[in-house]
Each structure stands twice: as structure tokens, then as C-alpha cells.
Design a protein around this motif. Sequence first.
Motif, PDB file in Angstrom:
ATOM      1  N   ALA A 112       0.003  31.239 -90.551  1.00 43.74           N
ATOM      2  CA  ALA A 112       0.850  30.378 -89.724  1.00 43.74           C
ATOM      3  C   ALA A 112       1.098  31.021 -88.366  1.00 43.74           C
ATOM      4  CB  ALA A 112       2.169  30.096 -90.444  1.00 43.74           C
ATOM      5  N   ARG A 113       1.340  32.324 -88.358  1.00 45.48           N
ATOM      6  CA  ARG A 113       1.557  33.030 -87.083  1.00 45.48           C
ATOM      7  C   ARG A 113       0.310  32.993 -86.220  1.00 45.48           C
ATOM      8  NH1 ARG A 113       2.619  39.228 -87.733  1.00 45.48           N
ATOM      9  NH2 ARG A 113       0.446  39.004 -88.405  1.00 45.48           N
ATOM     10  N   ALA A 114      -0.858  33.168 -86.841  1.00 45.85           N
ATOM     11  CA  ALA A 114      -2.107  33.140 -86.085  1.00 45.85           C
ATOM     12  C   ALA A 114      -2.362  31.782 -85.461  1.00 45.85           C
ATOM     13  CB  ALA A 114      -3.279  33.516 -86.997  1.00 45.85           C
ATOM     14  N   LEU A 115      -1.831  30.729 -86.086  1.00 48.77           N
ATOM     15  CA  LEU A 115      -2.096  29.367 -85.630  1.00 48.77           C
ATOM     16  C   LEU A 115      -0.976  28.777 -84.777  1.00 48.77           C
ATOM     17  CD1 LEU A 115      -3.546  27.965 -88.960  1.00 48.77           C
ATOM     18  CD2 LEU A 115      -4.827  28.516 -86.892  1.00 48.77           C
ATOM     19  N   ILE A 116       0.104  29.524 -84.562  1.00 46.27           N
ATOM     20  CA  ILE A 116       1.288  28.959 -83.922  1.00 46.27           C
ATOM     21  C   ILE A 116       0.998  28.479 -82.502  1.00 46.27           C
ATOM     22  CG2 ILE A 116       2.161  31.161 -83.040  1.00 46.27           C
ATOM     23  CD1 ILE A 116       4.237  28.229 -84.487  1.00 46.27           C
ATOM     24  N   GLN A 117       0.053  29.108 -81.805  1.00 41.77           N
ATOM     25  CA  GLN A 117      -0.304  28.655 -80.458  1.00 41.77           C
ATOM     26  C   GLN A 117      -1.504  27.714 -80.477  1.00 41.77           C
ATOM     27  OE1 GLN A 117       1.261  31.133 -77.151  1.00 41.77           O
ATOM     28  NE2 GLN A 117       0.036  32.703 -78.142  1.00 41.77           N
ATOM     29  N   ARG A 118      -1.838  27.246 -81.667  1.00 38.07           N
ATOM     30  CA  ARG A 118      -2.883  26.249 -81.881  1.00 38.07           C
ATOM     31  C   ARG A 118      -4.237  26.686 -81.295  1.00 38.07           C
ATOM     32  NH1 ARG A 118      -0.385  21.066 -79.439  1.00 38.07           N
ATOM     33  NH2 ARG A 118       0.510  22.581 -78.018  1.00 38.07           N
ATOM     34  N   PRO A 119      -4.668  27.913 -81.569  1.00 34.94           N
ATOM     35  CA  PRO A 119      -5.970  28.340 -81.062  1.00 34.94           C
ATOM     36  C   PRO A 119      -7.091  27.618 -81.807  1.00 34.94           C
ATOM     37  CG  PRO A 119      -5.152  29.963 -82.596  1.00 34.94           C
ATOM     38  CD  PRO A 119      -4.046  28.951 -82.413  1.00 34.94           C
ATOM     39  N   ALA A 142      14.647  27.318 -79.150  1.00 33.42           N
ATOM     40  CA  ALA A 142      14.727  26.182 -80.073  1.00 33.42           C
ATOM     41  C   ALA A 142      13.346  25.618 -80.371  1.00 33.42           C
ATOM     42  CB  ALA A 142      15.631  25.090 -79.483  1.00 33.42           C
ATOM     43  N   GLU A 143      12.492  25.559 -79.361  1.00 37.26           N
ATOM     44  CA  GLU A 143      11.131  25.059 -79.553  1.00 37.26           C
ATOM     45  C   GLU A 143      10.316  26.031 -80.400  1.00 37.26           C
ATOM     46  OE1 GLU A 143       7.651  22.612 -79.010  1.00 37.26           O
ATOM     47  OE2 GLU A 143       9.821  22.303 -79.050  1.00 37.26           O
ATOM     48  N   ARG A 144      10.536  27.322 -80.191  1.00 36.40           N
ATOM     49  CA  ARG A 144       9.832  28.334 -80.998  1.00 36.40           C
ATOM     50  C   ARG A 144      10.145  28.137 -82.476  1.00 36.40           C
ATOM     51  NH1 ARG A 144      11.559  32.466 -77.034  1.00 36.40           N
ATOM     52  NH2 ARG A 144      12.972  33.351 -78.591  1.00 36.40           N
ATOM     53  N   ARG A 145      11.422  27.987 -82.798  1.00 36.44           N
ATOM     54  CA  ARG A 145      11.834  27.871 -84.187  1.00 36.44           C
ATOM     55  C   ARG A 145      11.337  26.557 -84.789  1.00 36.44           C
ATOM     56  NH1 ARG A 145      15.464  31.607 -85.854  1.00 36.44           N
ATOM     57  NH2 ARG A 145      16.350  30.241 -87.454  1.00 36.44           N
ATOM     58  N   ARG A 146      11.357  25.495 -84.005  1.00 31.84           N
ATOM     59  CA  ARG A 146      10.869  24.207 -84.511  1.00 31.84           C
ATOM     60  C   ARG A 146       9.390  24.291 -84.845  1.00 31.84           C
ATOM     61  NH1 ARG A 146       8.010  20.054 -83.102  1.00 31.84           N
ATOM     62  NH2 ARG A 146       7.567  20.875 -81.026  1.00 31.84           N
ATOM     63  N   ARG A 147       8.585  24.840 -83.945  1.00 37.53           N
ATOM     64  CA  ARG A 147       7.151  24.930 -84.179  1.00 37.53           C
ATOM     65  C   ARG A 147       6.831  25.898 -85.313  1.00 37.53           C
ATOM     66  NH1 ARG A 147       4.312  25.589 -78.369  1.00 37.53           N
ATOM     67  NH2 ARG A 147       2.622  26.269 -79.766  1.00 37.53           N
ATOM     68  N   ASN A 206       8.853  35.881 -87.783  1.00 39.39           N
ATOM     69  CA  ASN A 206       7.519  36.467 -87.662  1.00 39.39           C
ATOM     70  C   ASN A 206       6.538  35.464 -87.057  1.00 39.39           C
ATOM     71  OD1 ASN A 206       6.655  39.291 -88.778  1.00 39.39           O
ATOM     72  ND2 ASN A 206       8.320  38.642 -90.130  1.00 39.39           N
ATOM     73  N   VAL A 207       6.609  34.232 -87.523  1.00 41.12           N
ATOM     74  CA  VAL A 207       5.691  33.204 -87.035  1.00 41.12           C
ATOM     75  C   VAL A 207       6.015  32.824 -85.594  1.00 41.12           C
ATOM     76  CG1 VAL A 207       4.926  30.821 -87.361  1.00 41.12           C
ATOM     77  CG2 VAL A 207       5.222  32.326 -89.343  1.00 41.12           C
ATOM     78  N   ALA A 208       7.297  32.769 -85.264  1.00 42.99           N
ATOM     79  CA  ALA A 208       7.719  32.347 -83.926  1.00 42.99           C
ATOM     80  C   ALA A 208       7.460  33.409 -82.863  1.00 42.99           C
ATOM     81  CB  ALA A 208       9.203  31.984 -83.937  1.00 42.99           C
ATOM     82  N   MET A 209       7.299  34.669 -83.276  1.00 39.92           N
ATOM     83  CA  MET A 209       7.242  35.770 -82.324  1.00 39.92           C
ATOM     84  C   MET A 209       6.202  35.592 -81.210  1.00 39.92           C
ATOM     85  SD  MET A 209       6.862  39.827 -83.124  1.00 39.92           S
ATOM     86  CE  MET A 209       5.323  39.527 -83.991  1.00 39.92           C
ATOM     87  N   PRO A 210       4.937  35.162 -81.488  1.00 35.44           N
ATOM     88  CA  PRO A 210       3.981  35.022 -80.389  1.00 35.44           C
ATOM     89  C   PRO A 210       4.435  34.051 -79.303  1.00 35.44           C
ATOM     90  CG  PRO A 210       2.854  34.973 -82.497  1.00 35.44           C
ATOM     91  CD  PRO A 210       4.319  34.889 -82.787  1.00 35.44           C
TER      92      PRO A 210
END
Length: 249
Positions: free
Chosen positions: A172-179, A135-140, A122-126
Amino acid sequence: MSAALRPHEALRTGATHPVIETRALGKVYSAGSEAEVVALKNVDLKIGLGEFVAIMGPSGSGKSTLMNLIGCLDTPTSGVYLCDGVDVATLDAEERAMLRRDKIGFVFQGFNLLSRMSALDNVAMPLSYARVPPAERRRRAAEALAAVGLGERMQHRPSELSGGQQQRVAIARALIQRPPILMADEPTGALDTRTGQEILALFERLRGEGHTIILITHDAEVAEHADRTCVMRDGELHDGVPPATETSA
């Protein structure tokens, strides 16, 4: 602070203009061939970098409409909206989508998690829409979940998590792209008092780490956690009104 949650440099940190500024912003909805509903009237609002602002008001006051406009989910009927000094009306649909993706994260009362996916997915989806390698998606995503206290629950599905844990996944999902800007619409409305306080403490921590927080609420006790409260009444914004003057709806 975890790099997964640290705001990126999407905002011009040396600039003197507000992060969010509206000038005489208005929104009118058509309710039929002749009827119109005025949702916002001449809203003037300025929010500075790293500020925690609550926008408060009862149902139907216009606060969610204002959030949709600030979040570039809708367009105003009149007035001007500047995000980091940029007039949003000058952007085409693709440019607005990029601004929303890069600068604004959203947290909603209903969590909006996909039930068949783990917290990690769910968090990695964006990041999949941004074409980040798997791999980078899952790590972040793992770093983001650890940063909100869910490092041991990342493989659980939403149904296996409490309400507060689901809201942490949503944050966490909202912040995954570091807005740099985080908008939260009634984020504690579906939570018990203790869990709601924990989520508000997390927002306060994020504000201290550099995020600009815009919190939409009808609850005066929730609004008290913000640096400043703006009150919506009948589509009009009253800045600087103490939250204790309002009652919940």
C-alpha cells in the motif's frame, strides 16, 4: 479499482516504446585499489506497459543490481537505460528522484516499516515528502490500506501485524503515489507459503488493474506467477528461459 491504487498518467499510455528498456547495461564495482567486481554485463531488457516480469537468479547473480539500476537507486557504468522512453543518464539527481517518486514503487522482503508508526502513518509517509496536506494523506492512506484488505488494521503498529499483513502495508505504501511501475525484491521471502501465495495473487490483481510489475526472486515457483521470466546468471540476462529450468538458492 480504488483511486488510491489506480496508476496515474505518468506514463505515456499511447506510446509504442517499452516502459523499461536497457541496452548493453553494465555495472562494475570497485573492490579496492585494483580489484573490480563486474555485477552486470551487457544487459538488454524490454518490459511493456502492464506486463508482469520475473527476474530470477541465485544470490550474487546480479538481479538486485539490475533492480537498483532500473529503480534509479544506482547508476550504470556503461550502456543505456530508458524509462518510458527517457534516457535516465540525461537527468540530474533531482530529476531522477522525481522520476523514481512518480513512476516507480518499491516493495522489499524486509517490509521496511517504521515500528513506532501505525500502518496508516507508514503508508501516508511518502505523501508528506510530496507536501500533500495531512487530511488528504490520511484519506488516501486509508483507501490504500482498504484496497489491500487492511481496512480494519490501519491503526495497528507493525509488531501487531502478521508478516503477510506487514507486506500488504508495504505494498500500500509503495502504491500510495499511484506509480505505474511496481518493483518487488523477494517480496515473499520472509513469508510462509500460504501467505506468499496471497501476496502474489495481490500482485496479479494489480497487474490486471494496469500496473507494470517487476518481481525479483530466486524461487522458480514464485516466478511462475509472472507473464515472462528472465534469468540472471553471472551478471548476464537470459530472456525467456522457463522458470522450471532453475532451482532455488
